[in-house]
Design an enzyme around this catalytic site. Structure first.
Site, short mmCIF file in Angstrom:
data_model
loop_
_atom_site.label_atom_id
_atom_site.label_comp_id
_atom_site.label_asym_id
_atom_site.label_seq_id
_atom_site.Cartn_x
_atom_site.Cartn_y
_atom_site.Cartn_z
N ARG A 183 9.76 58.13 -25.69
CA ARG A 183 9.48 57.86 -24.56
C ARG A 183 7.93 58.45 -24.21
O ARG A 183 7.37 58.13 -23.33
CB ARG A 183 10.28 57.86 -23.20
CG ARG A 183 11.07 56.51 -22.89
CD ARG A 183 11.85 56.95 -21.75
NE ARG A 183 12.23 55.67 -21.07
CZ ARG A 183 13.35 55.05 -21.08
NH1 ARG A 183 14.22 55.01 -22.24
NH2 ARG A 183 13.43 54.13 -20.15
N ARG B 5 9.99 53.28 -12.41
CA ARG B 5 10.15 53.38 -14.12
C ARG B 5 9.01 52.75 -14.83
O ARG B 5 8.48 53.22 -15.83
CB ARG B 5 11.17 52.54 -14.36
CG ARG B 5 12.60 53.46 -13.95
CD ARG B 5 13.81 52.56 -13.66
NE ARG B 5 14.19 51.94 -15.03
CZ ARG B 5 15.13 50.87 -14.92
NH1 ARG B 5 15.62 50.40 -13.76
NH2 ARG B 5 15.39 50.38 -16.06
N LYS C 285 14.53 44.85 -24.40
CA LYS C 285 14.93 45.68 -25.90
C LYS C 285 16.12 45.82 -26.30
O LYS C 285 16.68 45.70 -27.29
CB LYS C 285 14.30 47.01 -25.76
CG LYS C 285 13.03 47.47 -25.15
CD LYS C 285 12.78 48.70 -25.39
CE LYS C 285 13.12 49.73 -24.07
NZ LYS C 285 12.69 49.41 -22.99
N ARG D 34 22.89 48.31 -12.02
CA ARG D 34 22.99 49.91 -12.14
C ARG D 34 22.33 50.33 -11.03
O ARG D 34 21.44 49.70 -10.20
CB ARG D 34 22.06 50.13 -13.35
CG ARG D 34 22.74 50.41 -14.68
CD ARG D 34 22.17 50.33 -15.94
NE ARG D 34 20.68 50.82 -15.86
CZ ARG D 34 19.90 50.72 -16.91
NH1 ARG D 34 20.20 49.92 -17.87
NH2 ARG D 34 18.73 51.41 -16.68
N ARG E 235 19.40 41.95 -13.48
CA ARG E 235 20.22 42.21 -14.67
C ARG E 235 21.77 42.67 -14.00
O ARG E 235 21.56 43.23 -13.05
CB ARG E 235 19.63 43.21 -15.30
CG ARG E 235 20.41 43.87 -16.49
CD ARG E 235 19.52 44.52 -17.60
NE ARG E 235 18.88 45.94 -17.08
CZ ARG E 235 17.94 46.53 -17.71
NH1 ARG E 235 17.64 46.09 -18.88
NH2 ARG E 235 17.50 47.68 -17.25
P1 ADP Z 1 15.48 50.74 -19.55
O1 ADP Z 1 15.88 49.98 -20.72
O2 ADP Z 1 15.56 49.70 -18.45
O3 ADP Z 1 14.26 51.32 -19.33
P2 ADP Z 1 17.26 52.85 -20.07
O4 ADP Z 1 18.69 52.55 -20.13
O5 ADP Z 1 16.60 52.81 -21.35
O6 ADP Z 1 16.53 51.80 -19.11
O7 ADP Z 1 16.82 54.11 -19.37
C1 ADP Z 1 17.33 54.54 -18.12
C2 ADP Z 1 16.79 56.06 -17.84
O8 ADP Z 1 17.54 56.82 -18.66
C3 ADP Z 1 15.64 56.20 -17.67
O9 ADP Z 1 15.00 55.72 -16.44
C4 ADP Z 1 15.42 57.68 -17.86
O10 ADP Z 1 15.77 58.30 -16.65
C5 ADP Z 1 16.52 57.93 -18.81
N1 ADP Z 1 15.94 57.85 -20.26
C6 ADP Z 1 16.31 56.99 -21.11
N2 ADP Z 1 15.79 57.46 -22.46
C7 ADP Z 1 15.12 58.35 -22.11
C8 ADP Z 1 14.31 59.12 -22.94
N3 ADP Z 1 14.07 58.98 -24.06
N4 ADP Z 1 13.74 60.52 -22.33
C9 ADP Z 1 14.07 60.79 -21.10
N5 ADP Z 1 14.71 60.09 -20.36
C10 ADP Z 1 15.22 58.80 -20.83
#
Ligand code: ADP
Ligand code: ZN
Length: 223
Positions: free
Chosen positions: A88, A179, A14, A168, A122
């Protein structure tokens, strides 16, 4: 002007697709994961954010919604945006309705084993967040789909800014599994939610960004 959500499990690409598509269209790429990582530094909620992000749990809505609202209010978001990593949960989708009118939801689909392999491989630029990948992954019924590495020109250094490339802290197998579970339980119900509204399009991930970016752009452009 287009307001789009990218849905899909962690590691489906994404972020990479969203950032490339936004560059081409002068839209803004809004990643709540990135916004929250930046907010760790200058926000009173820094410690809380870190705790959830490091274990792969969801940061509380109160914090996420405040960060997102602030971003959507910046003038550049008026030209159009792709939301990456938000909503989410169903409550987040409901909260979004009162902030902005979304026109399209792209649901990216990819097998689970590919996700784990891909996230483990990654590498993210410490400075600017640009994403690379060191794995060469083949999948699909007859291994006909391939995701070749996205390598920097100089090993370990970002092409855009020269920053160091790192894994990360939430990119190990155990946290990735967590996750994925969070995704299945809390985020997957959004697929039906948006399908029922008639604005969701499925897109299978079958190759590298060079294949996926035009494919997704085509679907965004459809009626
Ligand atoms: P990926 O694209 O690999 O899932 P992200 O950078 O989108 O990783 O998200 C990393 C972390 O940031 C998530 O595991 C969560 O802890 C937090 N996070 C991101 N977006 C949200 C959201 N919309 N609501 C709650 N937590 C979020
Ligand atoms: Zn960089």
């Amino acid at each position: 002007m287009m307001k789009v959500i990218f849905l899909g499990p962690p590691g489906c690409g994404k972020g990479t697709y969203a950032s490339r598509i936004c560059e081409k269209n002068d839209w803004v790429h809004i990643s709540t994961g990135d916004l929250l990582r930046s907010a760790r530094e200058d926000s009173e909620h820094g410690e809380t954010i870190k705790k959830y992000q490091d274990t792969g749990g969801l940061v509380p809505d109160e914090i996420v919604l405040a960060v997102l609202k602030k971003r959507l209010e910046r003038p550049d978001a008026e030209k159009g945006f792709i939301l990456d990593g938000f909503p989410r949960t169903i409550p987040q989708a409901d909260a979004l309705e009162s902030m902005s009118k979304i026109e399209k939801v792209i649901n990216l689909r990819i097998p689970d084993h590919v996700i784990v392999e891909k996230i483990l491989a990654r590498r993210t630029c410490e400075e600017c967040g640009n994403i690379y990948n060191i794995a060469d992954i083949k999948f699909g019924p007859n291994d006909e789909y391939r995701m070749p590495p996205i390598s920097p020109e100089t090993e370990g250094k970002c092409d855009k800014c020269g920053g160091s490339l790192v894994s990360r802290s939430d990119e190990n197998r155990e946290i990735i599994e967590n996750r994925l579970n969070v995704y299945r339980e809390q985020t997957e119900p959004l697929i039906k939610h948006y399908r029922d509204k008639g604005i969701l399009k499925d897109v299978d991930v079958t190759g590298p960004p060079a294949i996926m970016v035009p494919k997704i752009l085509g679907v965004i452009g459809e009626d």
